[in-house]
Design a protein around this motif. Structure first.
Motif: not given
Length: 560
Positions: A150-171
């Motif tokens: 949420v606090g990232a300056r580059d929101q697009a970069q943050a969104a890519r990390l979210l999709e890569a890491l917060a997957t149904p398999q890992r949550l």
């Protein structure tokens, strides 16, 4: 000590001096007092003082010095957070190293390192640290993960990390974490991801909250039927769930189905939120009976509900034309209530309507002092004061109040318009024209400003071609507006077109029995020689507004 030495230097020396007594053990002790730069407490205090002033850069500097002097890992943690916040990468690295040396917890330092990596644009390092964070087993790991993104300056970069890491398999096996990631995805513009996680959460946990959020995702996609079906399933699971009913009613309201939303909320347990939404829906439907019924119900609600609904009860009492009851309810709104300011503002307006003018202005003066550091509320308090003075026809005080409000919010269109009216009514035509012209520069073509400037020029009997242009434009935009019709009729009177003036003003008078319109119509009828008709109109005006200043001036002109 300096004074003591000076005294000794000036004392006479005696020839027979006794031998000096042996020095006491503490006499030679020297206490070293550190300077501020080497005093950890001084640096911490200075840092906290800077934070109270929201001077993050100064606070970061003080904490940078403090963490070098302290062995407390919390000081180094605070120093790292502040350095990252002010984008001082070198200071952040120093603080992180110090924090690590003092025994930082793995999850907390991974969070901070991920923040720094995102701040400097190092996606690979940010991902590595976020992997450490969510794999740490810390109970707050996913919440901290969300804070980093949420606090990232580059929101697009943050969104890519979210999709890569917060997957149904890992949550984790926690519905709240799934919902939080879905909401974060929606916030970061990844709606497809948000909808995917919402649907998976609903299928896995099948709680009312997961159904509700999945329904909201469907509603955003335009699938209202699908959203309604999910909410109905959720309600079947938890029919007494108040938050669920509020969410469903809110969705129905957004779709314009106010009646269905009202019906849904009327069922089941009630609290301050359901009553507030029901009142809003009834107001949308212009359902006076429902509003009256809600007022009665709320008056008999449990004490805690009434206490949380004091402002709403005041509003409902006003709608029932019960000003004394409204005042009593507004008086019960607590200082910590979000509606405390609004309750006092409404109280001042009610007091003024009851003829208690000095009490109303005194209350507004208290608000002006109490909200000096809150520009929006301060502006409203000054504007309300000014508008009440306008109704009193005290134009000098109205202008002064509008001017003070304009010091808080320069060039505010509403305030410029109000002050222009005060100037115009007070006979200060040049100042009124200046304010209206300024307003038209800020909002070119504004209908109300065009009408106000055109009327002011016509009333002053100057620059009538410009007045004609302005009022014509306003009439084209709002052909059925009685106020603009009044301006046009008065302009025709100034131009000597008495028949057209009388016809236009009569139409405006019939459309809305406004005292000033009646004065204009009466004066035109008088000049046409229709004295009895004019007198009848003046009599009606006197009943509407016995102290109308424009009526008194018109009668003086007609009966010199």
């Amino acid at each position: 000590m300096a004074l003591g030495l000076a005294a000794c230097a000036g004392a006479p020396l005696h020839s027979s001096v006794k031998a000096a007594a042996p020095a006491q053990p503490l006499a030679q002790l020297v206490v070293a007092t550190p300077d501020a730069d080497h005093d950890v407490l001084a640096q911490l205090l200075a840092g906290e003082m800077a934070l109270t002033r929201t001077d993050l850069k100064a606070a970061a500097g003080h904490y940078d010095k403090a963490m070098a002097l302290s062995n407390d890992p919390k000081v180094a943690e605070r120093a790292a957070g502040l350095a990252i916040a002010v984008h001082d990468d070198d200071a952040a690295r120093r603080a992180l190293a110090r924090w690590q040396a003092l025994g930082a917890k793995p999850a907390a330092i991974a969070q901070a390192r991920a923040q720094l990596a995102l701040d400097v644009g190092d996606t690979a390092e940010a991902r590595r640290q976020l992997e450490i964070l969510v794999g740490s087993g810390d109970k707050d790991a996913w919440r901290q993960f969300g804070r980093v993104l949420v606090g990232a300056r580059d929101q697009a970069q943050a969104a890519r990390l979210l999709e890569a890491l917060a997957t149904p398999q890992r949550l984790p096996a926690d519905a709240q974490a799934w919902l939080a990631m879905s909401e974060l995805g929606d916030h970061l513009g990844r709606h497809a991801y948000a909808a995917q996680i919402a649907t998976a959460a609903m299928q896995r946990f099948r709680t009312a909250e997961t159904y509700t959020w999945a329904a909201q995702m469907k509603f955003k996609d335009g699938d209202r039927a699908g959203a309604a079906a999910l909410l109905q399933k959720a309600l079947a699971k938890e029919p007494e769930n108040t938050r669920l009913r509020l969410a469903y009613a809110g969705m129905l309201g957004q779709a314009g189905d106010y009646a269905a939303a009202s019906k849904l909320l009327a069922q089941g347990p009630q609290n301050a939120d359901t009553y507030a939404m029901r009142a809003g829906l009834a107001a949308h439907l212009h359902d006076d009976k429902a509003l009256a019924a809600l007022y009665r119900q709320l008056q008999n609600a449990p004490t805690d509900v009434r206490e949380h609904s004091a402002y709403l009860l005041g509003q409902l009492a006003e709608m029932q034309n019960k000003p004394a009851e409204a005042l009593a309810w507004y008086d019960q709104v607590g200082d910590d209530d979000a509606h405390a300011f609004d309750a006092d503002l409404r109280s001042a307006i009610i007091l003024h309507g009851q003829g208690k003018r000095s009490d109303a202005h005194a209350l507004l003066e208290q608000l002006q002092l109490a909200y000096l550091d809150q520009p929006d509320q301060l502006r409203q308090a000054w504007q309300a004061d000014a508008e009440l003075y306008l109704t009193e026809q005290n134009y000098a005080k109205a202008e002064a109040a509008f001017s003070r409000a304009l010091q808080v919010v320069p060039d505010d269109p509403g305030l410029l318009y109000g002050r222009g009216l005060a100037y115009a009514e007070g006979g200060q035509v040049d100042q009124a024209v200046q304010d209206f012209e300024r307003l038209l520069k800020l909002k070119p073509g504004d209908v109300d400003a065009s009408n106000a400037l055109g009327y002011t020029l016509a009333d002053a009997n100057r620059d009538l071609p410009e007045a004609t242009r302005l009022i014509s434009a306003a009439r084209a935009a709002k052909p059925d507006d009685p106020a603009i019709a009044d301006s046009w009729g008065w302009l025709q009177y100034r131009l000597g077109h008495l028949d057209q003036a009388a016809q236009t003003l009569r139409g405006a008078w019939l459309a809305r029995k406004d005292a000033d319109v009646g004065v204009h119509l009466g004066e035109v009828l008088w000049q046409q020689g229709h004295r009895q008709d004019a007198q009848r109109v003046f009599d009606e005006v006197r009943k509407l507004d016995p102290h109308n200043d424009n009526l008194q001036q018109a009668l003086k002109r007609l009966h010199p």
